[in-house]
Design a protein around this motif. Sequence first.
Motif, PDB file in Angstrom:
ATOM      1  N   TRP A   1      19.281  59.114  30.812  1.00 41.36           N
ATOM      2  CA  TRP A   1      19.982  60.384  30.934  1.00 41.36           C
ATOM      3  C   TRP A   1      19.461  61.173  32.138  1.00 41.36           C
ATOM      4  O   TRP A   1      20.236  61.814  32.862  1.00 41.36           O
ATOM      5  N   ALA A   2      18.138  61.143  32.351  1.00 37.49           N
ATOM      6  CA  ALA A   2      17.558  61.880  33.476  1.00 37.49           C
ATOM      7  C   ALA A   2      18.143  61.374  34.795  1.00 37.49           C
ATOM      8  O   ALA A   2      18.575  62.165  35.645  1.00 37.49           O
ATOM      9  N   VAL A   3      18.185  60.063  34.963  1.00 37.37           N
ATOM     10  CA  VAL A   3      18.702  59.487  36.212  1.00 37.37           C
ATOM     11  C   VAL A   3      20.173  59.871  36.410  1.00 37.37           C
ATOM     12  O   VAL A   3      20.569  60.355  37.472  1.00 37.37           O
ATOM     13  N   ASP A   4      20.971  59.699  35.374  1.00 40.33           N
ATOM     14  CA  ASP A   4      22.416  59.956  35.494  1.00 40.33           C
ATOM     15  C   ASP A   4      22.726  61.441  35.666  1.00 40.33           C
ATOM     16  O   ASP A   4      23.546  61.818  36.507  1.00 40.33           O
ATOM     17  N   ILE A   5      22.112  62.285  34.849  1.00 40.33           N
ATOM     18  CA  ILE A   5      22.473  63.709  34.855  1.00 40.33           C
ATOM     19  C   ILE A   5      21.992  64.391  36.133  1.00 40.33           C
ATOM     20  O   ILE A   5      22.732  65.156  36.754  1.00 40.33           O
ATOM     21  N   VAL A   6      20.776  64.118  36.574  1.00 41.08           N
ATOM     22  CA  VAL A   6      20.299  64.750  37.805  1.00 41.08           C
ATOM     23  C   VAL A   6      21.169  64.294  38.987  1.00 41.08           C
ATOM     24  O   VAL A   6      21.554  65.098  39.843  1.00 41.08           O
ATOM     25  N   HIS A   7      21.504  62.991  39.013  1.00 39.70           N
ATOM     26  CA  HIS A   7      22.370  62.486  40.091  1.00 39.70           C
ATOM     27  C   HIS A   7      23.729  63.177  40.053  1.00 39.70           C
ATOM     28  O   HIS A   7      24.234  63.665  41.066  1.00 39.70           O
ATOM     29  N   ASN A   8      24.325  63.248  38.871  1.00 42.94           N
ATOM     30  CA  ASN A   8      25.634  63.892  38.740  1.00 42.94           C
ATOM     31  C   ASN A   8      25.560  65.360  39.161  1.00 42.94           C
ATOM     32  O   ASN A   8      26.420  65.861  39.898  1.00 42.94           O
ATOM     33  N   ALA A   9      24.522  66.061  38.722  1.00 45.30           N
ATOM     34  CA  ALA A   9      24.413  67.505  38.982  1.00 45.30           C
ATOM     35  C   ALA A   9      24.179  67.798  40.458  1.00 45.30           C
ATOM     36  O   ALA A   9      24.562  68.868  40.954  1.00 45.30           O
ATOM     37  N   LYS A  10      23.541  66.866  41.173  1.00 47.37           N
ATOM     38  CA  LYS A  10      23.283  67.111  42.597  1.00 47.37           C
ATOM     39  C   LYS A  10      24.373  66.548  43.492  1.00 47.37           C
ATOM     40  O   LYS A  10      24.780  67.202  44.462  1.00 47.37           O
ATOM     41  N   VAL A  11      24.855  65.338  43.187  1.00 48.15           N
ATOM     42  CA  VAL A  11      25.637  64.571  44.173  1.00 48.15           C
ATOM     43  C   VAL A  11      27.143  64.701  43.997  1.00 48.15           C
ATOM     44  O   VAL A  11      27.891  64.651  44.970  1.00 48.15           O
TER      45      VAL A  11
ATOM     46  N   LEU B   1       9.931  60.471  37.717  1.00 46.74           N
ATOM     47  CA  LEU B   1      10.249  60.806  39.112  1.00 46.74           C
ATOM     48  C   LEU B   1      10.706  59.601  39.939  1.00 46.74           C
ATOM     49  O   LEU B   1      11.732  59.704  40.639  1.00 46.74           O
ATOM     50  N   PRO B   2      10.009  58.465  39.869  1.00 42.18           N
ATOM     51  CA  PRO B   2      10.474  57.357  40.718  1.00 42.18           C
ATOM     52  C   PRO B   2      11.933  56.949  40.475  1.00 42.18           C
ATOM     53  O   PRO B   2      12.724  56.949  41.429  1.00 42.18           O
ATOM     54  N   PRO B   3      12.348  56.666  39.227  1.00 36.63           N
ATOM     55  CA  PRO B   3      13.757  56.258  39.077  1.00 36.63           C
ATOM     56  C   PRO B   3      14.751  57.379  39.429  1.00 36.63           C
ATOM     57  O   PRO B   3      15.790  57.125  40.040  1.00 36.63           O
ATOM     58  N   VAL B   4      14.433  58.636  39.049  1.00 33.20           N
ATOM     59  CA  VAL B   4      15.357  59.746  39.321  1.00 33.20           C
ATOM     60  C   VAL B   4      15.487  59.963  40.825  1.00 33.20           C
ATOM     61  O   VAL B   4      16.602  60.096  41.363  1.00 33.20           O
ATOM     62  N   LEU B   5      14.363  59.980  41.543  1.00 33.38           N
ATOM     63  CA  LEU B   5      14.411  60.294  42.975  1.00 33.38           C
ATOM     64  C   LEU B   5      14.923  59.100  43.790  1.00 33.38           C
ATOM     65  O   LEU B   5      15.615  59.297  44.797  1.00 33.38           O
ATOM     66  N   ASP B   6      14.622  57.890  43.340  1.00 32.72           N
ATOM     67  CA  ASP B   6      15.186  56.711  44.026  1.00 32.72           C
ATOM     68  C   ASP B   6      16.720  56.768  43.993  1.00 32.72           C
ATOM     69  O   ASP B   6      17.383  56.508  44.996  1.00 32.72           O
ATOM     70  N   ARG B   7      17.239  57.103  42.827  1.00 31.52           N
ATOM     71  CA  ARG B   7      18.704  57.152  42.687  1.00 31.52           C
ATOM     72  C   ARG B   7      19.288  58.241  43.582  1.00 31.52           C
ATOM     73  O   ARG B   7      20.325  58.049  44.227  1.00 31.52           O
ATOM     74  N   LEU B   8      18.645  59.412  43.641  1.00 37.96           N
ATOM     75  CA  LEU B   8      19.121  60.492  44.531  1.00 37.96           C
ATOM     76  C   LEU B   8      19.066  60.043  45.983  1.00 37.96           C
ATOM     77  O   LEU B   8      20.025  60.223  46.755  1.00 37.96           O
ATOM     78  N   ALA B   9      17.934  59.443  46.367  1.00 42.47           N
ATOM     79  CA  ALA B   9      17.740  59.035  47.763  1.00 42.47           C
ATOM     80  C   ALA B   9      18.801  58.009  48.169  1.00 42.47           C
ATOM     81  O   ALA B   9      19.308  58.033  49.299  1.00 42.47           O
TER      82      ALA B   9
END
Lengths: 421, 421
Positions: A245-255, A278-286
């Motif tokens: 959920w962290a990976v998907d929601i942060v990505h959706n909310a930013k991108v 942090l690694p999986p969430v920020l990797d996905r954003l990057a």
Amino acid sequence: MTEMTVETSLLERFEAARAASIVLATSTGQQRRSALLAVADAIEARSGDVVDANALDLANGREIGLSTALLDRLALSLERVGSLSASVREIASLPDPLGQTVRGSRLGNGLKIDQVRVPFGVVGAIYEARPNVTVDVACLALASGNAGILRGGSAAERSNAVLVQIIRSAAESVGLPADAVQTIDDFGRDGATALMQARGYVDVLVPRGSASLIETVVSSSTVPVIETGSGVVHIVLDESAREDWAVDIVHNAKVQRPSVCNAVETLLVHAAAAERLLPPVLDRLAASGVTVHGDDATRAIWPAAVPADEDEWATEHLSLDIGVRVVDSIDDAVAHIRRFSTGHTESILTEDVATAERFLAEVDSAVVMVNASTRFTDGGEFGFGAEVGISTQKLHARGPMGLAELTCTKWIVRGSGQSRA
Amino acid sequence: MTEMTVETSLLERFEAARAASIVLATSTGQQRRSALLAVADAIEARSGDVVDANALDLANGREIGLSTALLDRLALSLERVGSLSASVREIASLPDPLGQTVRGSRLGNGLKIDQVRVPFGVVGAIYEARPNVTVDVACLALASGNAGILRGGSAAERSNAVLVQIIRSAAESVGLPADAVQTIDDFGRDGATALMQARGYVDVLVPRGSASLIETVVSSSTVPVIETGSGVVHIVLDESAREDWAVDIVHNAKVQRPSVCNAVETLLVHAAAAERLLPPVLDRLAASGVTVHGDDATRAIWPAAVPADEDEWATEHLSLDIGVRVVDSIDDAVAHIRRFSTGHTESILTEDVATAERFLAEVDSAVVMVNASTRFTDGGEFGFGAEVGISTQKLHARGPMGLAELTCTKWIVRGSGQSRA
């Protein structure tokens, strides 16, 4: 045109709006619904005209060097015009907000008192480069029995002119006054200034756009203002947050749409979960091109982050940038939000129900979420059909403003000869 | 005291209010109710101190030449102190306004959204020479979980100081912060100016008093303002009005307490009823010392009237004076009200149900009545226990402001991993 001429004819428009509002206040829900359906039909029938006018605004915008974010807000493709008429149909399908009894009682002396929902009268809006706001505000105003005076800015002047003309004709076609909706774009800055001073003619004014536009309206207006919009939006990843959920929601909310106010700007991560999340969430954003502005603790875990500067936590990027900070506790997260939030939307991702309820109770923003993307703070998503704006103040309306937020109440007192003892 | 010192210590008070508001927002209804009962007990126990302090304010007021109306508002007899504590007990008996769900739904995507009632945070009030307002506003704020910052003016400074000290001690005695209620009377005009500019510290500001005080606050404040009070209040006598009700209600509305905003200022009489109703209604007023300012038609029927001058219809006398005008129709009466009313209260006396309903629908004031005295527009009479003021604007609150009007809402969104498509 002399200044006196400008003022006189602006005054005539304000008076025309007031006169139209008197007719609208006693119109039936059926009449207003018919007007909206006529608007939707006409937008579809004339979508080519709308797109053509918009193309001229876009060409002019590129010439005067509007930012990519502003050009994105300005653009009306055939698809976006289609979604405009769809949202007008959705507004038309909502229950009539007028006439509803909010509270009522019979007093000991026999008086019957009822608080009933009535239109404001005349609603003003000042916004920039967003022709979709023209349709949303005009149609929500019409649906709630208000006259609307729109100042949509020079960048969208041609698009707005076509859309306002469509709405005026549609209103007239069902027997409502055309002056229910007026633009004052043709008066330039004088129009905006007059609108902010039109106390007595305009009952409420909604600014929508950049922080500086909103600040100008709030500080210069003598008409009551509902402040909207600016969003330094936070997501908090609790110790117990689920990684997927962290990976998907942060990505959706930013991108998904970084240029809008409900996009996340700051990510706060519980220290006990930072190495895990942090690694999986920020990797996905990057991977989607997001620049991460991290504090020292973040950079220790995820070295590709650029150092967050001291203004980072108060910044609304509206772009593919995000601030990331590691916090020691939920207390720290709440304290950070209290200091830097603009009161728009904050979301916590957690599996712990006590933490969730504490966050919901202690964070004082228009919308507070658990385990959901901040992008859901939106009138359309909330089922309002559209929105006049997202109020970040506390007076009258808070969060997405739909039909109910464009009404006020009056008290009706029915007696049988009572005098006060 | 240097200006810098003033500003710094005012800022400390504003920060203390904000800190107290955070505690109050998560306090229980039971705690706030206990605090109010402690306030009521303490007011009763210390009523002698209150009356003594008030006597000093009254002596000073007579010395500086306050008007009779202002001295009346300032005065606290033992009886009025008793009614203050009674109204505090009534507020304590009302249901807790916080936590209530105003609207809620589950969206198609599974998100549960609920709009819940929460306190504003910090409420400011600026008023003049009315120590009862100190108690009403402070206790309504406390009951609704808000911190209050009060600027009650130099004329009532000693009375207010005792009352605020009583309320602060009572709050502390039940474990709530004393800074839930603060006065800034000791800062004089600087305090009022700072309060109007305290955006970010104060969430809403309510001015209460003379038209010029309200105008100053509305035009100078950057904090959101709820405008209250000024009342050019109308009673319309329809063709079918009952004579006994007309005589009693007009007399009650003008004479019972002429110095307050819900007293009638203008009487409009249907031409077809003027000869029947004016003599008994105006004879009764005259017997109580009222001066009638009549138009030509009124004076033709009741020659003792003095001629109404051109400002009559826009004048809020707040004294034993009334304007009287004969109108040809209910349309004319509504048009007169639309032009001259301040949007406070208007009442029609009629036996005709269609006329009554038309008047209720077409007159756009905070309170619209049929067959009742305008003196009933009052928080106490409406069952609110007391009132912060009577809002004559349309934003947020309209009419008497009680507990619900001191709350706002926030949206709570509960999800399970949702992102926006």
